[in-house]
Design a protein around this motif. Structure first.
Motif, PDB file in Angstrom:
ATOM      1  N   PRO A 183      68.550  28.752 -11.692  1.00 61.80           N
ATOM      2  CA  PRO A 183      67.376  29.631 -11.557  1.00 61.80           C
ATOM      3  C   PRO A 183      66.473  29.555 -12.789  1.00 61.80           C
ATOM      4  O   PRO A 183      66.946  29.353 -13.903  1.00 61.80           O
ATOM      5  CB  PRO A 183      67.968  31.026 -11.425  1.00 61.80           C
ATOM      6  N   ILE A 184      65.175  29.735 -12.562  1.00 62.72           N
ATOM      7  CA  ILE A 184      64.225  29.839 -13.659  1.00 62.72           C
ATOM      8  C   ILE A 184      63.547  31.201 -13.572  1.00 62.72           C
ATOM      9  O   ILE A 184      63.445  31.774 -12.484  1.00 62.72           O
ATOM     10  CB  ILE A 184      63.169  28.718 -13.653  1.00 62.72           C
ATOM     11  N   THR A 185      63.091  31.687 -14.702  1.00 64.76           N
ATOM     12  CA  THR A 185      62.308  32.917 -14.729  1.00 64.76           C
ATOM     13  C   THR A 185      60.855  32.537 -14.531  1.00 64.76           C
ATOM     14  O   THR A 185      60.356  31.594 -15.148  1.00 64.76           O
ATOM     15  CB  THR A 185      62.479  33.645 -16.072  1.00 64.76           C
ATOM     16  N   ALA A 186      60.180  33.266 -13.661  1.00 65.04           N
ATOM     17  CA  ALA A 186      58.766  33.034 -13.403  1.00 65.04           C
ATOM     18  C   ALA A 186      58.098  34.390 -13.180  1.00 65.04           C
ATOM     19  O   ALA A 186      58.746  35.437 -13.288  1.00 65.04           O
ATOM     20  CB  ALA A 186      58.598  32.120 -12.197  1.00 65.04           C
ATOM     21  N   PHE A 187      56.818  34.358 -12.852  1.00 62.97           N
ATOM     22  CA  PHE A 187      56.034  35.578 -12.709  1.00 62.97           C
ATOM     23  C   PHE A 187      55.191  35.467 -11.450  1.00 62.97           C
ATOM     24  O   PHE A 187      54.636  34.412 -11.161  1.00 62.97           O
ATOM     25  CB  PHE A 187      55.173  35.782 -13.963  1.00 62.97           C
ATOM     26  N   LYS A 188      55.117  36.569 -10.693  1.00 61.28           N
ATOM     27  CA  LYS A 188      54.445  36.535  -9.406  1.00 61.28           C
ATOM     28  C   LYS A 188      53.545  37.743  -9.235  1.00 61.28           C
ATOM     29  O   LYS A 188      53.905  38.849  -9.604  1.00 61.28           O
ATOM     30  CB  LYS A 188      55.482  36.504  -8.285  1.00 61.28           C
ATOM     31  N   GLY A 189      52.388  37.496  -8.645  1.00 59.99           N
ATOM     32  CA  GLY A 189      51.469  38.561  -8.297  1.00 59.99           C
ATOM     33  C   GLY A 189      51.617  38.927  -6.831  1.00 59.99           C
ATOM     34  O   GLY A 189      51.981  38.090  -5.997  1.00 59.99           O
ATOM     35  N   PHE A 190      51.350  40.179  -6.530  1.00 56.30           N
ATOM     36  CA  PHE A 190      51.403  40.699  -5.167  1.00 56.30           C
ATOM     37  C   PHE A 190      50.215  41.630  -4.982  1.00 56.30           C
ATOM     38  O   PHE A 190      49.624  42.098  -5.957  1.00 56.30           O
ATOM     39  CB  PHE A 190      52.676  41.539  -4.959  1.00 56.30           C
ATOM     40  N   ASP A 191      49.919  41.980  -3.721  1.00 60.48           N
ATOM     41  CA  ASP A 191      48.950  43.052  -3.544  1.00 60.48           C
ATOM     42  C   ASP A 191      49.650  44.355  -3.923  1.00 60.48           C
ATOM     43  O   ASP A 191      50.845  44.363  -4.226  1.00 60.48           O
ATOM     44  CB  ASP A 191      48.360  43.060  -2.130  1.00 60.48           C
ATOM     45  N   LYS A 192      48.930  45.455  -3.895  1.00 62.16           N
ATOM     46  CA  LYS A 192      49.504  46.723  -4.369  1.00 62.16           C
ATOM     47  C   LYS A 192      50.659  47.233  -3.513  1.00 62.16           C
ATOM     48  O   LYS A 192      51.422  48.091  -3.939  1.00 62.16           O
ATOM     49  CB  LYS A 192      48.409  47.776  -4.495  1.00 62.16           C
ATOM     50  N   ASP A 193      50.821  46.684  -2.301  1.00 58.52           N
ATOM     51  CA  ASP A 193      51.934  47.060  -1.425  1.00 58.52           C
ATOM     52  C   ASP A 193      53.103  46.086  -1.525  1.00 58.52           C
ATOM     53  O   ASP A 193      54.006  46.102  -0.697  1.00 58.52           O
ATOM     54  CB  ASP A 193      51.452  47.140   0.025  1.00 58.52           C
ATOM     55  N   LEU A 194      53.074  45.216  -2.523  1.00 56.41           N
ATOM     56  CA  LEU A 194      54.099  44.205  -2.774  1.00 56.41           C
ATOM     57  C   LEU A 194      54.158  43.164  -1.643  1.00 56.41           C
ATOM     58  O   LEU A 194      55.230  42.727  -1.230  1.00 56.41           O
ATOM     59  CB  LEU A 194      55.469  44.848  -3.015  1.00 56.41           C
ATOM     60  N   ARG A 195      52.994  42.766  -1.159  1.00 59.73           N
ATOM     61  CA  ARG A 195      52.895  41.705  -0.161  1.00 59.73           C
ATOM     62  C   ARG A 195      52.204  40.502  -0.794  1.00 59.73           C
ATOM     63  O   ARG A 195      51.353  40.651  -1.665  1.00 59.73           O
ATOM     64  CB  ARG A 195      52.074  42.155   1.051  1.00 59.73           C
ATOM     65  N   CYS A 196      52.555  39.338  -0.309  1.00 60.27           N
ATOM     66  CA  CYS A 196      51.906  38.102  -0.714  1.00 60.27           C
ATOM     67  C   CYS A 196      51.734  37.262   0.543  1.00 60.27           C
ATOM     68  O   CYS A 196      52.729  36.953   1.224  1.00 60.27           O
ATOM     69  CB  CYS A 196      52.738  37.361  -1.750  1.00 60.27           C
ATOM     70  N   ARG A 197      50.499  36.942   0.875  1.00 62.13           N
ATOM     71  CA  ARG A 197      50.173  36.144   2.061  1.00 62.13           C
ATOM     72  C   ARG A 197      50.841  36.702   3.323  1.00 62.13           C
ATOM     73  O   ARG A 197      51.378  35.968   4.135  1.00 62.13           O
ATOM     74  CB  ARG A 197      50.520  34.689   1.828  1.00 62.13           C
TER      75      ARG A 197
END
Length: 126
Positions: free
Chosen positions: A4-18
């Motif tokens: 595993p690698i550590t990374a960073f992810k953005g989401f909308d304010k409801d924790l959804r992505c696409r």
């Protein structure tokens, strides 16, 4: 599966992505092949790169763990993975701090040059 690698992810304010709904603390597996920008779970390895995809005024950001990672040469640190675990949320200060740490880790020099090699201070110092 890969380490595993550590990374960073953005989401909308409801924790959804696409359109996919995530939950902090949960792990998800992608059923098919992984291809950056096409398939799999996407994130970035340099925290401030999240702003290319998710605006600060409309988004939330989390540290994630990715496995089965595929990378592609591109304009930033975007990667895709087969498996993702959503970790802790990060505010702006947390993203900046994580970015400084990530850049520092990339910039660390080897402690000691290998025997028989010359240490240089750049591309033009010989």
């Amino acid at each position: 599966m890969s380490t595993p690698i550590t990374a960073f992810k953005g989401f909308d304010k409801d924790l959804r992505c696409r359109g996919f709904q995530y939950t902090a603390g949960q792990t998800y597996k992608h059923p098919g092949t992984v291809d950056v920008c096409r398939a799999g779970f996407h994130a970035v390895t340099l925290p401030l790169d999240v702003f290319r995809y998710y605006k600060p005024s409309e988004s939330v950001y989390h540290r994630v763990e990715l496995e089965g990672v595929v990378t592609e040469a591109g304009g930033d640190s975007k990667v895709a993975g087969k498996k993702i675990t959503v970790g802790a949320s990060l505010n702006m200060f947390g993203l900046v701090k994580a970015h400084v740490e990530a850049v520092w880790n990339l910039a660390k020099k080897p402690e000691k040059p290998s025997e028989g090699s010359k240490a240089t201070t750049g591309d033009y110092a010989h």
